[in-house]
Design a protein around this motif. Structure first.
Motif, short mmCIF file in Angstrom:
data_model
loop_
_atom_site.label_atom_id
_atom_site.label_comp_id
_atom_site.label_asym_id
_atom_site.label_seq_id
_atom_site.Cartn_x
_atom_site.Cartn_y
_atom_site.Cartn_z
N LYS A 33 0.84 -1.21 0.00
CA LYS A 33 0.00 0.00 0.00
C LYS A 33 0.88 1.26 0.00
O LYS A 33 2.06 1.20 0.34
N TYR A 37 5.05 1.92 0.64
CA TYR A 37 5.64 2.78 1.68
C TYR A 37 6.64 3.75 1.05
O TYR A 37 7.71 4.03 1.61
N SER A 204 4.22 -6.59 10.58
CA SER A 204 5.67 -6.82 10.68
C SER A 204 6.14 -7.11 12.10
O SER A 204 6.85 -8.09 12.32
N LEU A 222 6.37 -2.87 6.75
CA LEU A 222 7.65 -2.17 6.94
C LEU A 222 8.85 -3.10 6.81
O LEU A 222 9.88 -2.70 6.25
N TYR A 356 8.17 4.69 9.52
CA TYR A 356 7.09 4.42 8.55
C TYR A 356 6.74 5.71 7.80
O TYR A 356 6.57 5.72 6.58
C1 LIG Z 1 -0.34 -1.50 6.88
C2 LIG Z 1 -0.92 -2.76 7.34
C3 LIG Z 1 -0.10 -3.88 7.56
C4 LIG Z 1 1.40 -3.82 7.52
O1 LIG Z 1 1.88 -3.27 8.73
P1 LIG Z 1 3.45 -3.23 9.04
O2 LIG Z 1 3.54 -2.86 10.46
O3 LIG Z 1 4.03 -2.20 8.13
O4 LIG Z 1 3.96 -4.59 8.73
C5 LIG Z 1 -0.71 -5.08 7.87
N1 LIG Z 1 -2.06 -5.16 7.97
C6 LIG Z 1 -2.86 -4.10 7.80
C7 LIG Z 1 -4.34 -4.25 7.96
C8 LIG Z 1 -2.33 -2.86 7.50
O5 LIG Z 1 -3.13 -1.80 7.35
#
Ligand SMILES: *Cc1c(COP(=O)(O)O)cnc(C)c1O
Length: 374
Positions: A33, A37, A204, A222, A356
């Motif tokens: 998404k 990043y 993550s 991330l 982030y």
């Molecule tokens: C952004 C997001 C992730 C990824 O999160 P990270 O901490 O960057 O790994 C996973 N699940 C959902 C629903 C998210 O919105």
């Protein structure tokens, strides 16, 4: 070159391999998404798939449709929908749809009828985050409606899932509570007859630190880009990760100023003595946080320096003291850190935010240059 973000796709592949190593038997979703990043969605999604990520995750449907238009196959899940979104296009493009509420299920059913295809849905439970997802007291109704739509051939419930609030704080009491609530939600749905392909909860930090949260699939955001989601506990290297983005710029001008000279808007900084100033042609329009005024670190000529005065829209100034630089010299704002350059985490600390946000906000005016494309 005014400025460029160098994206090391070998690092992305390395990070996905590291995440797979942590994930055990669970599959890996690369969350791409927000233009991966800030790293460039299509190139990073390809690299992640090359390294064995069998799923891609996007927040909004436009991102998923763009991945399909770019020719990416494999599973894609999209989770943030509003009424009127292109549900039918998503079903047509074989994009998995997250459903947190009855209105969304109705939209998916309409899309299935319109396209003549069975929609793949993941029911999302709010196990405590308090953001998206279905509350426990609405779960039974959502499950019953989804099973009815499944019986009608409109949808297939392929996933049950949730998201953590505090996975980056190991031992936080909410973690065990959310895991228990998720198990309850899954048990209920399965007893009622849902047969999911995947149950998933880990982002993550949970992927890296909380094996009991892995279930069938982990969602790696991330960590895919090599930045530590738990910077107070572990560096990227300690987690086996390698930062993928290096943000570089060229010095635009160098000049000597007398003691007392003010720098940038508001004159929040003055030279204590006669000094040499280098102008770096990136600013908050490029995603450089204005909150890092008189704090953000850079590497120029092999030396760590700190920017002085306010970050402006298009530029900021670095004090070199009695050091020298030439217009055109390379300035590294952040990178993996192994050449002495600052990291995205250093900028996050300078700006009072998280890494982030630092990488994700690098603006569209900064070209992405890919290393290791295949
Ligand atoms: C952004 C997001 C992730 C990824 O999160 P990270 O901490 O960057 O790994 C996973 N699940 C959902 C629903 C998210 O919105």
């Amino acid at each position: 070159m005014r400025a460029e973000a160098r994206i090391d796709l070998d690092a992305v592949r390395h990070n996905i391999a590291a995440v797979r190593g942590r994930a055990g038997s669970a599959e890996v979703m690369a969350v791409v998404k927000a233009d991966a990043y800030g790293h460039g969605m299509v190139a990073c999604a390809r690299a992640a798939q090359q390294a064995g990520a069998s799923w891609l995750g996007t927040a909004i449907p436009g991102e998923a449709l763009r991945l399909r238009r770019a020719g990416l196959d494999g599973r894609i899940l999209t989770w943030l929908w509003v009424p009127g979104d292109p549900f039918a296009e998503a079903v047509e493009a074989d994009v998995d749809i997250s459903v947190s509420a009855l209105w969304a299920l109705r939209e998916v059913e309409d899309a299935a009828r319109a396209t003549g295809r069975t929609a793949r849905v993941h029911l999302k439970a709010d196990t405590g985050l308090g953001r998206n997802g279905c509350q426990p007291h609405d779960w039974a109704a959502l499950v019953e409606s989804a099973l009815k739509a499944e019986a009608d051939g409109l949808v297939q419930v392929v996933g049950l899932w949730s998201h953590f609030a505090c996975a980056d704080e190991p031992g936080h009491p909410s973690i065990a509570l959310q895991l228990a609530a998720f198990r309850d939600a899954v048990d209920y749905a399965e007893q009622r007859g849902v047969t999911p392909e995947v149950r998933h909860m880990a982002n993550s930090p949970a992927t890296l630190l909380l094996p009991e949260s892995h279930f069938d699939l982990v969602r790696s955001g991330l960590a895919t880009y090599g930045v530590s989601p738990v910077p107070d506990l572990h560096t990227p290297a300690e987690l086996g990760l390698r930062p993928a983005m290096t943000l570089a710029a060229s010095v635009a001008s160098v000049k000597r100023v007398p003691a007392g000279h003010g720098v940038s808007y508001g004159h929040t900084w003055h030279a204590e003595a006669e000094s040499t100033l280098a102008l770096v042609p990136v600013g908050y329009a490029d995603g450089i946080p204005r909150h890092a005024s008189s704090a953000g670190p850079v590497l120029i000529g092999g030396q760590r320096r700190t920017l002085v005065g306010r970050v402006a829209m298009d530029q900021f100034v670095v004090d070199l003291g009695d050091g020298t630089a030439e217009p055109g010299d390379e300035v590294i704002l952040f990178g993996p850190g192994d050449r002495g350059e600052p990291t995205a985490e250093d900028w996050a600390q300078a700006a009072g935010t998280i890494a982030y946000e630092v990488v994700t906000r690098i603006g569209s005016r900064v070209p992405r240059v890919y290393l290791g494309a295949r």
